[in-house]
Design an enzyme around this catalytic site. Sequence first.
Site, PDB file in Angstrom:
ATOM      1  N   SER A 128     -25.336  18.473 -66.031  1.00 52.09           N
ATOM      2  CA  SER A 128     -25.791  18.465 -67.421  1.00 52.09           C
ATOM      3  C   SER A 128     -27.237  18.952 -67.542  1.00 52.09           C
ATOM      4  O   SER A 128     -28.027  18.873 -66.600  1.00 52.09           O
ATOM      5  CB  SER A 128     -25.666  17.060 -67.987  1.00 52.09           C
ATOM      6  N   GLU A 144     -27.605  25.122 -62.513  1.00 49.59           N
ATOM      7  CA  GLU A 144     -26.583  25.670 -63.410  1.00 49.59           C
ATOM      8  C   GLU A 144     -26.216  24.554 -64.361  1.00 49.59           C
ATOM      9  O   GLU A 144     -25.639  23.544 -63.948  1.00 49.59           O
ATOM     10  CB  GLU A 144     -25.373  26.166 -62.606  1.00 49.59           C
ATOM     11  N   CYS A 180     -17.977  24.228 -68.050  1.00 48.81           N
ATOM     12  CA  CYS A 180     -19.287  24.591 -68.628  1.00 48.81           C
ATOM     13  C   CYS A 180     -19.183  25.829 -69.502  1.00 48.81           C
ATOM     14  O   CYS A 180     -19.990  26.005 -70.408  1.00 48.81           O
ATOM     15  CB  CYS A 180     -20.357  24.718 -67.548  1.00 48.81           C
TER      16      CYS A 180
END
Length: 454
Positions: free
Chosen positions: A208, A229, A263
Site C-alpha cells: 500500500s 511498487e 494493483c
Amino acid sequence: MTPERLASIDPATGETVGTVPVTATDAIPRLVFAARQAQRGWGALTHAQRAEVLRPAAARLKQEARRLGELASREMGKPLPEAVGEANYCADSFAGELDEIAAALADFEREDKRVTSVLRFAPLGVCAAITPWNFPILMPHQSVLPALVAGNTVLLKPSEETPLVACEYARILNEFLPADVLTPVFGDGAQGRALVLADVNLIVFTGSRETGKRILGDAGPGLKRVILELGGKDPLVVLDDADLDAAAAFAVRNSFRNAGQVCVSTERIYVASSVRDEFLRKMREKTLALRQGDPRAEGVGVGPMVNARQKSKVLAQIDDAVGRGATLVAGGEPREGNFVAPTILADCTHAMEIMREETFGPVACVQAFDSVDQAVRLANDTPFGLGAAVFGRDVARASSVAERIEAGMVGVNQGCGGADGCPWVGVKESGYGFHSGPEGHRQFAQVRVISRAK
Ligand code: ADP
C-alpha cells in the site's frame, strides 16, 4: 520458550490452512548479519554463475506448481485455476528471466577520444524483500530473483496473510542456494519494519501507498536504496467510438479479477455520455454472468476478499458512494463471510471516497464525460499513477488520449501490461523506483564506472 505462531486463514471458509513460527523482531539483526556474511561468497560469483545455481529451481517449481497454486488459493482465496496459473507462470518464465537479468547486468563499455569506461553492475549487499498477499507467488518471485542474480543476499518477508506459499517458494530455491543467501522472515508490519531498520542496503517493497511512505521514512536516515511498487486507482476511458463489447469485457475482467485485489485493477471508468447507457447494459450483463463462491469450485471466477477488514473497507466505500448519489447497477448487497458481490456503481463523482482512495475490491465505478478534455482531467485527478487504459476504434485518437494520462503504463484497447521485457512502473504516488525488464533489473544493482585513459 516456544515461538509465537502465525496462522494463515482461508478467507473462503475461515479454516486455518497452517501456521509458521513468527520471527522475533530482536532476532532480525542477527539474520541480517548472517545474510551479510553469506553475501561475500555469493557476491563473488558472476551474474551468469548465480543464474546457473538458480536454474534447476525452475523444474522444481514446475513440479510443485499445482501444490503451490492450491496453497495460494487456500491462503488468500483466488480461484484455483488463477492460482495454479500464477505458479506455472513463475516456473515457465524462470529460466528466461534468469537470462534476461544476467544480460541486463553484464558489464558494458562506453568510450570517447580520451577514455574507455566499463560500467559494472555490482551487488548492493543485503536486500529486504517485503511482499503483499494478492499475488503470493509472483510478488516474492519478482522481488527475489533479480535481487539474487545481482549478487545480493535476501531476507524475504511475505505478507502475514500468505506466509505458507512464500515459505514453500523460498524452500524450493533454498534446495539450490548456499546457506543464508535467501532467508524467510515471518510476521506482520512489525517484522517488516524491523527489517527496514536493520543493516540492509536495499528494500524492495510491493504494497500500500501508506506503508510505502512509512518505509521511505524509515529508510531515509540510512540513505538505503528502495524500490517501492505501491497502489493504484487505475482509470479506464471509454471513448464514444469504442468497441463497447470489448470495452465492457475488459472492464468486467479487470475490475473483478482476483476480486479486484490487483494493483492495476480498473477502479474508475469514464465513459462518453453518448454511449454510457449501452456500455452499462453490457457491463451489467457480463457481471451477472460471473460465478462467485468457493475458489476451488469449478467455474467460479470471483472468490472472497482476503479478510474481514478488507471487506468492511470496500462495503463502507460503496455505502458512502450510494449515500452521495451513486446508482447501484449490479451487486452491492452484503454476502456471507468475506464475500463482496461484484458491484457496478454508476453516476459516481470525485466527491465520493471510492473515486479517490484505492478500493482493492470487486467494484467498478462509472462516471460519464462530455468531452475528451474532461475525461483526461478526471483520469488525472488522483495522486496515483500506476496503470490506465483507453478504448476507442480510432487508434490514433485513443493513443493521443493515452499519452495525456499520467500513469506509468497505459494500454490502448488492452490492459496496461507492456510487451515482454517492459518495466512495471508507476508514476506520482504509485511508485518510487521500479522493477522488471532490463531497466528494472538494474535497480537491484549498484552501477559503477571504471575508467582508464587511452
Ligand atoms: P496490506 O495491508 O494490504 O497487506 P501493506 O502495505 O500494509 O498492505 O502490507 C504489505 C507488506 O508490508 C506486508 O508484508 C506487511 O506485513 C508489510 N508491512 C506493513 N507495515 C510495514 C512497515 N511499517 N514496514 C515494513 N513492512 C510493513
